[in-house]
Write a protein that holds these residues in place. Structure first.
Motif, PDB file in Angstrom:
ATOM      1  N   ASN A 183     -13.385  -0.210 -14.850  1.00  0.00           N
ATOM      2  CA  ASN A 183     -13.740  -1.539 -14.289  1.00  0.00           C
ATOM      3  C   ASN A 183     -12.707  -2.503 -13.809  1.00  0.00           C
ATOM      4  N   LEU A 184     -11.957  -1.653 -12.968  1.00  0.00           N
ATOM      5  CA  LEU A 184     -10.925  -2.282 -12.164  1.00  0.00           C
ATOM      6  C   LEU A 184     -11.743  -3.081 -11.126  1.00  0.00           C
ATOM      7  N   ARG A 185     -10.988  -4.217 -10.679  1.00  0.00           N
ATOM      8  CA  ARG A 185     -11.470  -5.116  -9.613  1.00  0.00           C
ATOM      9  C   ARG A 185     -10.385  -5.316  -8.693  1.00  0.00           C
ATOM     10  N   ILE A 186     -10.221  -4.725  -7.508  1.00  0.00           N
ATOM     11  CA  ILE A 186      -9.044  -4.580  -6.694  1.00  0.00           C
ATOM     12  C   ILE A 186      -9.613  -5.250  -5.448  1.00  0.00           C
ATOM     13  N   PHE A 187      -9.067  -6.215  -4.844  1.00  0.00           N
ATOM     14  CA  PHE A 187      -9.601  -6.847  -3.806  1.00  0.00           C
ATOM     15  C   PHE A 187      -8.792  -6.334  -2.575  1.00  0.00           C
ATOM     16  N   LYS A 188      -8.864  -7.072  -1.694  1.00  0.00           N
ATOM     17  CA  LYS A 188      -8.600  -6.693  -0.037  1.00  0.00           C
ATOM     18  C   LYS A 188      -7.013  -6.834  -0.062  1.00  0.00           C
ATOM     19  N   GLY A 189      -6.466  -5.719   0.712  1.00  0.00           N
ATOM     20  CA  GLY A 189      -4.968  -6.250   1.150  1.00  0.00           C
ATOM     21  C   GLY A 189      -4.033  -5.747   0.326  1.00  0.00           C
ATOM     22  N   VAL A 190      -4.405  -5.200  -0.937  1.00  0.00           N
ATOM     23  CA  VAL A 190      -3.222  -4.692  -1.871  1.00  0.00           C
ATOM     24  C   VAL A 190      -2.441  -3.519  -1.275  1.00  0.00           C
ATOM     25  N   THR A 191      -1.311  -3.465  -1.430  1.00  0.00           N
ATOM     26  CA  THR A 191      -0.491  -2.361  -0.975  1.00  0.00           C
ATOM     27  C   THR A 191       0.538  -1.827  -2.285  1.00  0.00           C
ATOM     28  N   PHE A 192       0.883  -0.492  -1.933  1.00  0.00           N
ATOM     29  CA  PHE A 192       1.680   0.066  -2.903  1.00  0.00           C
ATOM     30  C   PHE A 192       2.760   0.711  -2.081  1.00  0.00           C
ATOM     31  N   SER A 193       3.899   1.240  -2.871  1.00  0.00           N
ATOM     32  CA  SER A 193       4.837   2.214  -2.159  1.00  0.00           C
ATOM     33  C   SER A 193       4.276   3.733  -2.223  1.00  0.00           C
ATOM     34  N   TYR A 194       4.006   4.268  -3.351  1.00  0.00           N
ATOM     35  CA  TYR A 194       3.454   5.562  -3.448  1.00  0.00           C
ATOM     36  C   TYR A 194       2.097   5.183  -3.784  1.00  0.00           C
ATOM     37  N   GLY A 195       1.675   4.785  -5.026  1.00  0.00           N
ATOM     38  CA  GLY A 195       0.412   4.668  -5.577  1.00  0.00           C
ATOM     39  C   GLY A 195       0.607   5.764  -7.028  1.00  0.00           C
ATOM     40  N   HIS A 196       1.160   6.988  -6.778  1.00  0.00           N
ATOM     41  CA  HIS A 196       1.148   7.690  -7.881  1.00  0.00           C
ATOM     42  C   HIS A 196       1.730   7.559  -9.137  1.00  0.00           C
ATOM     43  N   ASN A 197       2.865   6.473  -9.125  1.00  0.00           N
ATOM     44  CA  ASN A 197       3.377   5.875 -10.149  1.00  0.00           C
ATOM     45  C   ASN A 197       2.838   4.647 -10.796  1.00  0.00           C
ATOM     46  N   ILE A 198       1.800   4.540 -10.500  1.00  0.00           N
ATOM     47  CA  ILE A 198       0.920   3.162 -11.216  1.00  0.00           C
ATOM     48  C   ILE A 198       0.057   3.581 -12.134  1.00  0.00           C
ATOM     49  N   THR A 199       0.118   2.852 -13.388  1.00  0.00           N
ATOM     50  CA  THR A 199      -0.801   3.105 -14.488  1.00  0.00           C
ATOM     51  C   THR A 199      -1.410   1.577 -14.529  1.00  0.00           C
ATOM     52  N   VAL A 200      -2.700   1.430 -14.498  1.00  0.00           N
ATOM     53  CA  VAL A 200      -3.524   0.356 -14.827  1.00  0.00           C
ATOM     54  C   VAL A 200      -4.467   0.425 -15.862  1.00  0.00           C
ATOM     55  N   GLY A 201      -4.548  -0.435 -16.568  1.00  0.00           N
ATOM     56  CA  GLY A 201      -5.437  -0.560 -17.856  1.00  0.00           C
ATOM     57  C   GLY A 201      -6.923  -0.997 -17.448  1.00  0.00           C
ATOM     58  N   ASP A 202      -7.913  -1.222 -18.432  1.00  0.00           N
ATOM     59  CA  ASP A 202      -9.166  -1.558 -18.211  1.00  0.00           C
ATOM     60  C   ASP A 202      -9.472  -2.932 -17.856  1.00  0.00           C
ATOM     61  N   ASN A 203     -10.550  -3.185 -17.247  1.00  0.00           N
ATOM     62  CA  ASN A 203     -10.824  -4.524 -16.857  1.00  0.00           C
ATOM     63  C   ASN A 203      -9.737  -5.429 -16.327  1.00  0.00           C
ATOM     64  N   THR A 204      -9.023  -4.880 -15.516  1.00  0.00           N
ATOM     65  CA  THR A 204      -7.961  -5.480 -15.039  1.00  0.00           C
ATOM     66  C   THR A 204      -8.344  -6.072 -13.463  1.00  0.00           C
ATOM     67  N   VAL A 205      -7.749  -7.321 -12.971  1.00  0.00           N
ATOM     68  CA  VAL A 205      -8.357  -7.911 -11.772  1.00  0.00           C
ATOM     69  C   VAL A 205      -7.106  -7.851 -10.729  1.00  0.00           C
ATOM     70  N   ILE A 206      -7.049  -7.384  -9.436  1.00  0.00           N
ATOM     71  CA  ILE A 206      -5.759  -7.575  -8.724  1.00  0.00           C
ATOM     72  C   ILE A 206      -6.405  -8.446  -7.335  1.00  0.00           C
ATOM     73  N   HIS A 207      -6.082  -9.269  -7.210  1.00  0.00           N
ATOM     74  CA  HIS A 207      -6.709 -10.356  -5.925  1.00  0.00           C
ATOM     75  C   HIS A 207      -5.923  -9.911  -4.599  1.00  0.00           C
ATOM     76  N   ASP A 208      -6.323 -10.592  -3.804  1.00  0.00           N
ATOM     77  CA  ASP A 208      -6.024 -10.277  -2.302  1.00  0.00           C
ATOM     78  C   ASP A 208      -4.319 -10.386  -1.970  1.00  0.00           C
ATOM     79  N   ASP A 209      -3.906  -9.526  -1.117  1.00  0.00           N
ATOM     80  CA  ASP A 209      -2.619  -9.495  -0.786  1.00  0.00           C
ATOM     81  C   ASP A 209      -1.384  -9.283  -1.722  1.00  0.00           C
ATOM     82  N   VAL A 210      -1.808  -8.528  -2.858  1.00  0.00           N
ATOM     83  CA  VAL A 210      -0.823  -8.036  -3.833  1.00  0.00           C
ATOM     84  C   VAL A 210       0.030  -7.146  -3.333  1.00  0.00           C
TER      85      VAL A 210
END
Length: 305
Positions: A134-161
């Motif tokens: 139940n991740l809610r990741i909105f538009k414009g979120v960027t990463f360096s690689y992506g594969h070094n990221i761990t995110v838990g349940d029910n987290t919300v990441i809004h625009d342009d993070v």
């Protein structure tokens, strides 16, 4: 609560979910990821006819050729591709998935919130080291690689993070990350900015990072804490504290948590050095100074900001 459930019409729902399932199945298979990403983007941008025309040897304009080639992530470069310390093999697949993520965000469908949230959840399952439910990741979120990221349940990441994961980034359950937040896991030497150190940055459960806040590399934001708008976290944030300012300082303990929180004056501990992630570069790695400078002068001791 201030949110209500929203659903799409049945015929739209069936088609959109079928598309997500199809891409998910292809990414889970042995099929070449570059081809999966390429074909998905060709269809999302409505360019299948032009692609087939080009592949059959018929002439296309230079601009059309560049556009068609650009759907293939193997024909693209990302900023993180230049980072000397990255794991090359792991990065290749991450690059392909990140290209799909970024280009999807450039399509009109990225604004269809219910569909786009589910599509990004599916991509996160493939890209992140671990992606909770139940991740809610909105538009414009960027990463360096992506594969070094761990995110838990029910987290919300809004625009342009921006979620920098040159080091390691851990985000807990039920975290709210507002628009424009930047979280870093690497820092530059203050004398030689080409020298980089990577760290583990950790955001605890139930944290709120509010508008335009920044968390510097190697810091820990304790559970249930709030980081105020445009605050800059340069040291650990104790659990249940509210911090504001640049640098961020504790100004209050959240009401109802006074008995379990550390005292207000407890904030400000800096443990960045304990969370450094060392790396070695092969001696034969072909590196360069992008600024083309002759530094000269003292470059030690190493200090990051």
């Amino acid at each position: 609560m201030t949110k209500v459930q929203v659903s799409l019409p049945d015929d739209a729902e069936d088609g959109l979910q079928a598309f997500i399932d199809d891409v998910d199945e292809c990414l889970s298979s042995e099929e070449d990821t570059c081809q999966v990403v390429r074909d998905t983007l060709i269809d999302l941008f409505g360019d299948r006819e032009a692609w087939e025309r080009w592949q059959s040897g018929k002439p296309v304009s230079p601009a059309t050729r560049v556009r068609l080639q650009g759907y293939d992530p193997c024909n693209a470069t990302l900023e993180a591709e230049y980072y000397a310390e990255k794991d090359e093999e792991t990065f290749q697949r991450s690059k392909h998935l990140q290209w799909l993520w970024r280009q999807f965000d450039a399509t009109p469908m990225a604004d269809n919130v219910d569909f786009a949230l589910r599509f990004r959840q599916m991509l996160a399952n493939h890209l992140f080291e671990e992606a909770g439910d139940n991740l809610r990741i909105f538009k414009g979120v960027t990463f360096s690689y992506g594969h070094n990221i761990t995110v838990g349940d029910n987290t919300v990441i809004h625009d342009d993070v921006h979620l920098d994961d040159r080091g390691k980034l851990t985000i807990g359950d039920r975290v709210s990350i507002s628009d424009g937040v930047h979280i870093y896991t690497h820092a530059h030497d203050v004398v030689d900015q080409t020298e980089v150190r990577n760290y583990h940055t950790d955001i605890g459960d139930d944290v709120r990072l509010t508008y335009d806040a920044m968390v510097n590399a190697g810091n820990h934001v304790g559970e249930n804490a709030i980081v105020g708008a445009r605050a800059i976290v340069k040291s650990d944030v104790p659990a249940h504290h509210i911090v504001v300012g640049a640098p961020a300082k504790s100004v209050k303990v959240k009401p109802g948590f006074e008995d379990v929180a550390e005292p207000l004056e407890a904030g400000g501990e800096r443990r960045v050095d304990d969370r450094e992630i060392p790396y070695d570069l092969p001696e034969d790695r072909d590196t360069f100074d992008e600024f083309g400078r002759d530094l000269g002068g003292p470059v030690k001791p190493h200090r990051t900001e």
